[in-house]
Design a protein around this motif. Structure first.
Motif, short mmCIF file in Angstrom:
data_model
loop_
_atom_site.label_atom_id
_atom_site.label_comp_id
_atom_site.label_asym_id
_atom_site.label_seq_id
_atom_site.Cartn_x
_atom_site.Cartn_y
_atom_site.Cartn_z
N LEU A 62 0.83 -1.20 0.00
CA LEU A 62 0.00 0.00 0.00
C LEU A 62 0.87 1.26 0.00
N HIS A 63 1.99 1.23 0.70
CA HIS A 63 2.89 2.38 0.75
C HIS A 63 3.38 2.73 -0.66
N ARG A 64 3.73 1.72 -1.44
CA ARG A 64 4.17 1.96 -2.82
C ARG A 64 3.05 2.57 -3.66
N VAL A 65 1.84 2.08 -3.44
CA VAL A 65 0.69 2.62 -4.17
C VAL A 65 0.48 4.09 -3.82
N LEU A 66 0.58 4.42 -2.53
CA LEU A 66 0.35 5.79 -2.09
C LEU A 66 1.41 6.74 -2.63
N GLN A 67 2.61 6.26 -2.82
CA GLN A 67 3.65 7.08 -3.45
C GLN A 67 3.24 7.45 -4.88
N GLU A 68 2.65 6.48 -5.58
CA GLU A 68 2.19 6.72 -6.94
C GLU A 68 1.02 7.71 -6.96
N VAL A 69 0.12 7.56 -5.99
CA VAL A 69 -1.01 8.49 -5.89
C VAL A 69 -0.52 9.90 -5.62
N GLU A 70 0.46 10.02 -4.74
CA GLU A 70 1.01 11.34 -4.42
C GLU A 70 1.70 11.96 -5.63
N GLY A 71 2.38 11.13 -6.42
CA GLY A 71 3.07 11.64 -7.60
C GLY A 71 2.13 11.99 -8.74
N ASN A 72 0.96 11.32 -8.78
CA ASN A 72 -0.02 11.58 -9.85
C ASN A 72 -1.40 11.70 -9.21
N PRO A 73 -1.68 12.82 -8.55
CA PRO A 73 -2.95 12.98 -7.83
C PRO A 73 -4.16 12.76 -8.74
N GLY A 74 -5.16 12.09 -8.21
CA GLY A 74 -6.37 11.84 -8.96
C GLY A 74 -7.37 11.08 -8.12
N ILE A 75 -8.45 10.65 -8.72
CA ILE A 75 -9.49 9.92 -8.01
C ILE A 75 -8.98 8.53 -7.62
N VAL A 76 -9.30 8.10 -6.41
CA VAL A 76 -8.92 6.78 -5.93
C VAL A 76 -10.18 5.95 -5.71
N LEU A 77 -10.25 4.81 -6.39
CA LEU A 77 -11.32 3.85 -6.17
C LEU A 77 -10.69 2.58 -5.61
N PHE A 78 -11.32 1.98 -4.62
CA PHE A 78 -10.68 0.80 -4.03
C PHE A 78 -11.69 -0.25 -3.58
N THR A 79 -11.20 -1.48 -3.50
CA THR A 79 -11.90 -2.59 -2.86
C THR A 79 -10.87 -3.29 -1.98
#
Length: 289
Positions: A62-79
């Motif tokens: 999840l930490h790696r995913v959040l780094q990607e989200v921070e680098g490319n901000p946008g909508i997050v959908l999850f299950t």
């Protein structure tokens, strides 16, 4: 001026705005992909850049995913089933000021109220190796074995048989249906080649004819020949010859009272949905007799 979350690009001389959408799942991510694309289709002028993260099951992942989200901000959908991972994701998204949505929560909550039962979530529960899963595998095996008129002696074991001229999407439609657990065979209509006798003798399957406009078929066939480095003129791409093939298909289906679907402007998914509706109607009529 565009915000930091949006950028403009030129596509076919039209300016489109693209945005990032992050799809985070502890399973295969198929549900998220389907929901995201269905929702994005409502906004034609905006182009989503999908970032898909499947099998996210540990804090490190999840930490790696959040780094990607921070680098490319946008909508997050999850299950995500794990409460700890959910809380961490939602907390970080609030800090980053990006929308964060658990796509199944409203449906699960409604089911809990309606059934008066508590949810018992399991990671990847929809992909359990149960009888439904093995029914799909059996359907896939049957469909691959009965592609393009092969093994016509066992056509009557099919749930659906697709009939049509070359390049009416018989094979991909059959495979899509098979993935839904439907045994689908397909038989080509070829000039001067007799159809298998078992086709018109079959009583169990729903037999559906697929047609398209001559222009559309000619275009697809020509592209096919070019991809094979064969661009010479042949009856295969001649519109008059194609029209005759389509007339023969329509007569065949009319003679046998088989339904016809024009796939000219239909996607594989839309064609399959129409076939599933026909199959459902047929099963209802038979059960009512």
């Amino acid at each position: 001026m565009l915000s930091a979350h949006h950028e403009a690009v030129s596509v076919n001389s039209r300016v489109k705005t693209f945005y990032h959408i992050h799809l985070i799942s502890d399973s295969t991510g198929e549900t998220l992909n389907t929901v995201a694309r269905a929702a994005a289709a409502h906004y034609e002028r905006f182009h989503p850049i999908e970032h898909t993260y499947a099998l996210v099951r540990t804090p490190k992942q999840l930490h790696r995913v959040l780094q990607e989200v921070e680098g490319n901000p946008g909508i997050v959908l999850f299950t995500l089933v794990d409460d700890g991972l959910r809380r961490e994701l939602e907390t970080r998204c609030r800090m980053l000021e990006v929308p964060c949505i658990s796509v199944l929560d409203p449906v699960v909550a409604t089911l809990a109220t309606y059934l008066n039962a508590q949810s018992e979530p399991r990671i990847g529960a929809q992909h359990t190796l149960d009888s439904e899963y093995f029914r799909r595998i059996e359907a896939l095996n049957y469909t691959m074995l009965h592609d393009d008129g092969q093994h016509a002696e066992t056509l009557d074991a099919a749930d659906v048989v697709l009939v049509g001229v070359s390049r009416t999407s018989k094979t991909p439609t059959s495979m899509y249906l098979a993935n839904r657990g439907i045994k689908a065979a397909n038989v080509p209509v070829v000039p001067n080649v007799p159809l298998p006798a078992t086709l018109e003798e079959a009583r169990h399957p729903l037999i559906v004819g697929l047609v398209a406009s001559p222009e559309r078929i000619a275009q697809i066939r020509r592209n096919r020949l070019i991809s094979l480095n064969q661009d010479e003129e042949t009856p295969y791409v001649d519109r008059e010859a194609i029209t005759e093939e389509l007339v023969a298909t329509r007569r065949l289906c009319g003679r046998n009272n088989w339904p016809l679907i024009d796939v000219t402007r239909r996607s594989i998914e839309e064609t399959a949905a129409a076939i599933l509706n026909l199959l459902s109607e047929r099963q209802y009529e038979r059960s009512a007799q």
